[in-house]
Motif scaffolding. Structure first.
Motif, mmCIF file in Angstrom:
data_model
loop_
_atom_site.group_PDB
_atom_site.id
_atom_site.type_symbol
_atom_site.label_atom_id
_atom_site.label_comp_id
_atom_site.label_asym_id
_atom_site.label_seq_id
_atom_site.Cartn_x
_atom_site.Cartn_y
_atom_site.Cartn_z
ATOM 1 N N SER A 185 0.825 -1.199 0.000
ATOM 2 C CA SER A 185 0.000 0.000 0.000
ATOM 3 C C SER A 185 0.866 1.258 0.000
ATOM 4 C CB SER A 185 -0.939 0.001 1.209
ATOM 5 O OG SER A 185 -0.188 -0.051 2.415
ATOM 6 N N GLY A 244 -4.371 1.962 2.457
ATOM 7 C CA GLY A 244 -4.918 0.675 2.855
ATOM 8 C C GLY A 244 -5.914 0.776 3.992
ATOM 9 N N PRO A 245 -6.315 -0.395 4.484
ATOM 10 C CA PRO A 245 -5.794 -1.728 4.165
ATOM 11 C C PRO A 245 -6.358 -2.354 2.885
ATOM 12 C CG PRO A 245 -7.461 -1.893 5.854
ATOM 13 C CD PRO A 245 -7.290 -0.423 5.586
ATOM 14 N N VAL A 303 -8.145 -2.315 -1.181
ATOM 15 C CA VAL A 303 -7.880 -1.740 -2.494
ATOM 16 C C VAL A 303 -9.204 -1.594 -3.226
ATOM 17 C CG1 VAL A 303 -6.738 -2.029 -4.720
ATOM 18 C CG2 VAL A 303 -5.585 -2.761 -2.633
#
Length: 244
Positions: free
Chosen positions: A2, A134-135, A137
């Motif tokens: 990330s 993040g966490p 996407v």
């Protein structure tokens, strides 16, 4: 991963505009002040759009309606900034490096467009950029193989360049609005702004490779605007050589 995504999107979205700032605008105090003034006008336009969006609760989820009044408000403030700048243009020319240069107005338009580009891109993308840490996407709906952070970073880059081009074309149009070419330039800025903005709706559509179409439309509009600017600069250079 990330963190890599964050910095990648950061430099992709803001790399070109930051390069222009440090290599060109930051070296001239006049340009910095002009940039800040333009960015302030853009911020007010975005603030008014946000207030309308907050009050119009029934249309908050209808992005087409939001784009309609947001673009209109930005263009009104673009014209308002030109009106104020035109009153101070004589003083700006006097303190510029080349007071008698015919290219001062295009330069002022470019720097003003930079302020517009910087503010609009910061407001539109910074929150999404933070989410890229993040966490999770977010994937682009029309391009499932690409993250929304990456696609939005590309759109941010395109729009940052578009705003600079639009401001230069608009300044030429506003200064000669009584002529056919001037009205054509103003019309191009308004309609191309709407076109590029509505093209971003392809990103969240079910159209296959919609994000590619969105980017291509923005690039085509940018190319046409740049060609128009190049023609205007060439004409100014021709007039300048034959009047000296």
């Amino acid at each position: 991963m990330s963190l890599y995504s964050f910095f990648g999107c950061l430099f992709l979205a803001y790399g070109p505009i930051l390069s222009i700032f440090f290599l060109y605008i930051a070296r001239n105090a006049q340009y910095v002040l002009l940039m800040v003034s333009s960015a302030f006008f853009c911020l007010i336009a975005l603030l008014i759009s946000s207030v309308i969006w907050y009050l119009a609760k029934k249309t908050q989820s209808t992005h087409a309606v939001t784009i309609a009044y947001s673009v209109a408000i930005q263009e009104i403030f673009r014209w308002g900034f030109f009106r104020i700048l035109s009153r101070a243009e004589t003083g700006l020319n006097l303190v510029s490096r080349n007071p008698n240069s015919p290219f001062n107005r295009p330069v002022f338009g470019f720097v003003s467009g930079f302020g517009y580009a910087l503010m609009s891109c910061l407001v539109s993308y910074i929150s999404l950029l933070v989410e890229s840490l993040g966490p999770g996407v977010k994937m682009c709906q029309s391009c499932p193989g690409l993250s929304l952070f990456f696609v939005s970073a590309i759109n941010t880059t395109i729009f940052s360049l578009l705003h600079m081009a639009w401001m230069m074309v608009a300044f030429e149009g506003f200064s000669s609005y009584k002529t056919k070419s001037g009205m054509l330039q103003i019309t191009w800025v308004i309609f191309s702004h709407y076109g590029a903005s509505y093209a971003t709706l392809f990103n969240a559509s079910d159209i296959h490779l919609g994000c590619v179409y969105s980017a291509l439309i923005g690039v085509v509009i940018l190319a046409i605007s740049c060609a128009w600017i190049a023609y205007g600069l060439k004409s100014r250079n021709y007039i300048n050589r034959h009047t000296n």
